[in-house]
Design an enzyme around this catalytic site. Structure first.
Site, PDB file in Angstrom:
ATOM      1  N   GLU A  54       0.835  -1.200   0.000  1.00 25.57           N
ATOM      2  CA  GLU A  54       0.000   0.000   0.000  1.00 25.57           C
ATOM      3  C   GLU A  54       0.876   1.257   0.000  1.00 25.57           C
ATOM      4  OE1 GLU A  54      -3.510   1.836   2.933  1.00 25.57           O
ATOM      5  OE2 GLU A  54      -2.178   0.245   3.639  1.00 25.57           O
ATOM      6  N   LYS A 123      -9.072   3.095  -2.161  1.00 24.57           N
ATOM      7  CA  LYS A 123      -9.381   2.393  -0.916  1.00 24.57           C
ATOM      8  C   LYS A 123     -10.795   2.716  -0.469  1.00 24.57           C
ATOM      9  CE  LYS A 123      -7.134   1.464   3.563  1.00 24.57           C
ATOM     10  NZ  LYS A 123      -5.923   1.769   4.366  1.00 24.57           N
ATOM     11  N   CYS A 179      -5.694  -2.863   2.223  1.00 22.15           N
ATOM     12  CA  CYS A 179      -5.509  -2.958   3.663  1.00 22.15           C
ATOM     13  C   CYS A 179      -6.811  -3.093   4.453  1.00 22.15           C
ATOM     14  CB  CYS A 179      -4.702  -1.759   4.154  1.00 22.15           C
ATOM     15  SG  CYS A 179      -3.943  -2.060   5.793  1.00 22.15           S
TER      16      CYS A 179
END
Length: 696
Positions: A54, A123, A179
């Site tokens: 990430e 994200k 994540c």
């Protein structure tokens, strides 16, 4: 020689890589070079996908530096280098980058291949608790104003609902999340799997704290299992700022709950892990698990939002590319000692509990069982003993009969007698030869006239006499007959139909393959499950060559056969049906997954052709742990013909018996329903496509 057979991509595998590069905070020029170095290494190893951490182009720990234009411009320059370099790499790369789009900053995964930006995935869930303050710098995916953007002069899909499809590998479809997305109750990858993604990729930074590594394993394992998918998990390592956090660089690759690869933690340099993902296994399990399709329909609104982007790579198909993953030679028997003990404990208890329930529900307190001194009846006797113990009944309620015939050896007869004694069963011995002679006379068989003709009738008269005695004995003593035949024999049709070892009132071994039974018997001996005595005779049974002992050695004198001395039997089972260790391998991948013979052979070759190719469970025979392709093909042919062409009618009417494992059973009431009069043509045609010799 067609090298494609020896190439993993020809069998619906795909090699993937997860990278944890050393980074420098706020130094995209350095970070992209390290990313490219690892990408080239991944491509050299034959991978078609490499995932990076990430925000890897900038580093994750930039904090408010993410709002500095100099850094964001440097990230774009690094991304441009990556896109240009990708023209020469037969590899898709997924890299993390902060991207400013329409006055909003997003934490993004950028998918790059063949000189193109295939898509950008923002994200979805931004953690803003504990040590995380991502909402201070970034906006979540839901804040995007458009589903397409212009990036480095390219028109690019934007959003979390994207799937990327590799041309030439139709089952390779991957999705990307970032994540925290996998830490929430319903991860975006769950819907992506329903939309057809077989490979799920997570770009994570993920600082380390005590206990987090184990939880990552649980999280990734369960998500891959629920989604019937592969899951690639990256995390940041050395180079990230340790102002308030530390980083371990843990990388994971799971496939349907199984760990394929993991990196060592706390390494001092960049590193890669690889795994060969079995895409067909995932596809077939989704097809078999009908509730997966039900979930697709139930979540149709979410599924319909996904878009697909196709891309092409120069696949490495023109060379040998063997599997890098370990294929266990014994799929029913874990190679790891601890897992093997756990497996044996559970299987044994499943069998015992099932028999216990059958006795209670039928109102019987006694069992009748035939004891040959061989492997299967030994294990069935051990199950009976433990069931009696748990029911609080004496083991003398086991009415055990050894029934020597024309080819019974002194060795197995003595072992049968010893087994009945050490178990504490009520032991009996019935010589079946007189009744067999009478039946052979009634049939007009040449043997009754003194001629040494040992045909199938001669064999089955003995098998039938034994079973007939057992059933009438059960009637006489108000008991039930316990079957002893195993899953391997049923798969190969190596049993006498009807009034023979095919039939019983209840078969405790029905779904236990031969290779597992041998380890169960050894485990019972080692753990003294039936008491301190008996381990020696169990070991003797394990050392006895497997034989039905129905055909005696020819004497040429016309003398009637009697009890044979110890030694090699005239009839060795594996001479007829092939090595059980190979046939159980063939059975597992045919029954559990429905793989084509070409793939079964490729897997078998990967496991068996080299002494270093896979683990060998304790108790195996090291003199026999290597098979070349010719032997693999020959024995697979035996299996396919017997399984698909000649034996199904026996499986269509088997007695009750417990299913013990996910490797399947052959009961028509359980895992396997098939016509008794089908053809084996398509399987034999596939068999012919397998090369006759190894690649050179």
């Amino acid at each position: 020689m067609d090298k494609r057979f020896f190439n993993l991509y020809s069998h619906d595998f795909a090699r993937v890589a997860v990278a944890s590069p050393r980074c420098r905070v706020a130094d995209p020029a350095f970070n992209v070079q390290e990313t490219l170095r690892l990408a080239r290494e991944a491509a050299d190893q034959g991978a078609v996908l490499a995932a990076f951490p990430e925000l890897g182009l900038s580093a994750y720990t930039c904090d408010d530096l993410f709002h500095q234009r100099a850094l964001l411009d440097a990230v774009l320059d690094a991304l441009q280098q990556l896109v240009e370099a990708s023209r020469e790499l037969p590899l898709a790369m997924v890299v993390g980058a902060p991207l400013r789009l329409n006055h909003v900053l997003f934490n993004c995964a950028v998918v790059v291949a063949a000189g193109r930006i295939l898509g950008v995935v923002p994200k979805s869930y931004l953690p803003n608790y504990g040590e995380f303050y991502e909402s201070r710098q970034f906006s979540a995916a839901d804040n995007a104003a458009a589903d397409r953007i212009t990036l480095l002069g390219q028109d690019v899909p934007f959003g979390p609902e994207q799937i990327f499809e590799l041309e030439g590998v139709p089952l390779f479809r991957f999705h990307v999340e970032i994540c925290e997305d996998v830490w929430v109750p319903v991860p975006p990858s769950s819907f992506a799997a329903l939309a057809g993604a077989t490979v799920l990729v997570n770009l994570s930074a993920s600082n380390v704290v005590v206990g987090k590594s184990g939880y990552r394993h649980q999280l990734v394992s369960q998500q891959s299992a629920r989604c019937l998918a592969a899951y690639l998990y990256t995390s940041a390592g050395l180079g990230e700022s340790t102002t308030d956090m530390s980083w371990d660089g843990q990388s994971l690759i799971y496939e349907k709950g199984d760990l394929l690869a993991q990196s060592p933690r706390f390494l001092q340099d960049s590193h890669l892990i690889f795994a060969d993902v079995d895409l067909e296994r995932l596809s077939l399990d989704r097809m078999h698990t009908t509730t997966f399709a039900q979930s697709v329909r139930r979540h149709a609104a979410e599924v319909e939002r996904f878009r697909s982007t196709r891309f092409a790579l120069a696949l490495p198909l023109d060379k040998d590319l063997p599997l890098a993953r370990t294929i266990e030679r014994f799929p029913y028997v874990p190679a790891d000692g601890k897992r093997r003990d756990e497996r044996c404990t559970e299987v044994y208890n499943i069998q015992v509990q099932a028999l216990l329930q059958r006795l209670q529900s039928s109102g019987h307190q006694k069992v009748v069982i035939g004891i040959s001194g061989g492997l299967d009846s030994t294990h069935a006797l051990l199950v009976c003993a433990k069931a009696m113990d748990r029911l609080g009944l004496p083991r003398s309620n086991i009415l055990a009969y050894t029934m020597p015939g024309f080819a019974t050896s002194e060795r197995t007869l003595q072992q049968a007698r010893q087994l009945m004694e050490v178990v504490g069963a009520t032991a009996h011995e019935i010589d079946i030869r007189p009744s067999c002679i009478q039946m052979l006379k009634d049939l007009g068989h040449p043997y009754a006239e003194g001629r040494e003709e040992y045909d199938v009738t001669f064999e089955n008269v003995q098998a039938g006499e034994r079973t007939s005695h057992l059933f009438r004995l059960a009637n006489h003593h108000h008991a039930i007959v316990i079957g002893t035949g195993d899953l391997s024999e049923l798969a190969l049709g190596w049993c006498t139909y009807g009034v023979g070892d095919h039939m019983s009132h209840y078969n405790v071994n029905a779904s236990v393959p031969k290779t597992l039974i041998s380890h169960l018997v050894r485990w019972v001996a080692d753990t003294q499950q039936i008491g301190e005595n008996g381990a020696d005779v169990l070991i003797k049974v394990l050392e006895t060559e497997i034989s039905p002992e129905l055909v005696p050695a020819k004497t040429g004198t016309g003398k009637q056969a009697g009890i044979a001395p110890a030694g090699k039997p005239a009839q060795v089972t594996e001479d007829f049906i092939g090595p059980y260790e190979l046939q159980d391998f063939n059975l597992y991948y045919t029954l559990r997954y429905g793989f084509a013979p070409t793939k079964v052979a490729f897997l078998s070759y990967s496991a068996w052709h080299d002494r270093d190719a896979g683990p060998w469970p304790e108790g195996g025979s090291p003199a026999r742990n290597e098979y070349g392709l010719a032997a693999i093909k020959k024995n697979l042919g035996i299996f396919l013909w017997r399984f698909f062409k000649t034996s199904q009618f026996k499986r269509s009417c088997v007695p009750n018996g417990p299913k013990v494992g996910n490797g399947g059973s052959l009961s028509p009431r359980g895992d396997w329903r098939a016509p008794s009069d089908s053809e084996a043509t398509v399987w034999m045609e596939q068999l012919a496509r397998i090369p006759d010799q190894e690649s050179t």
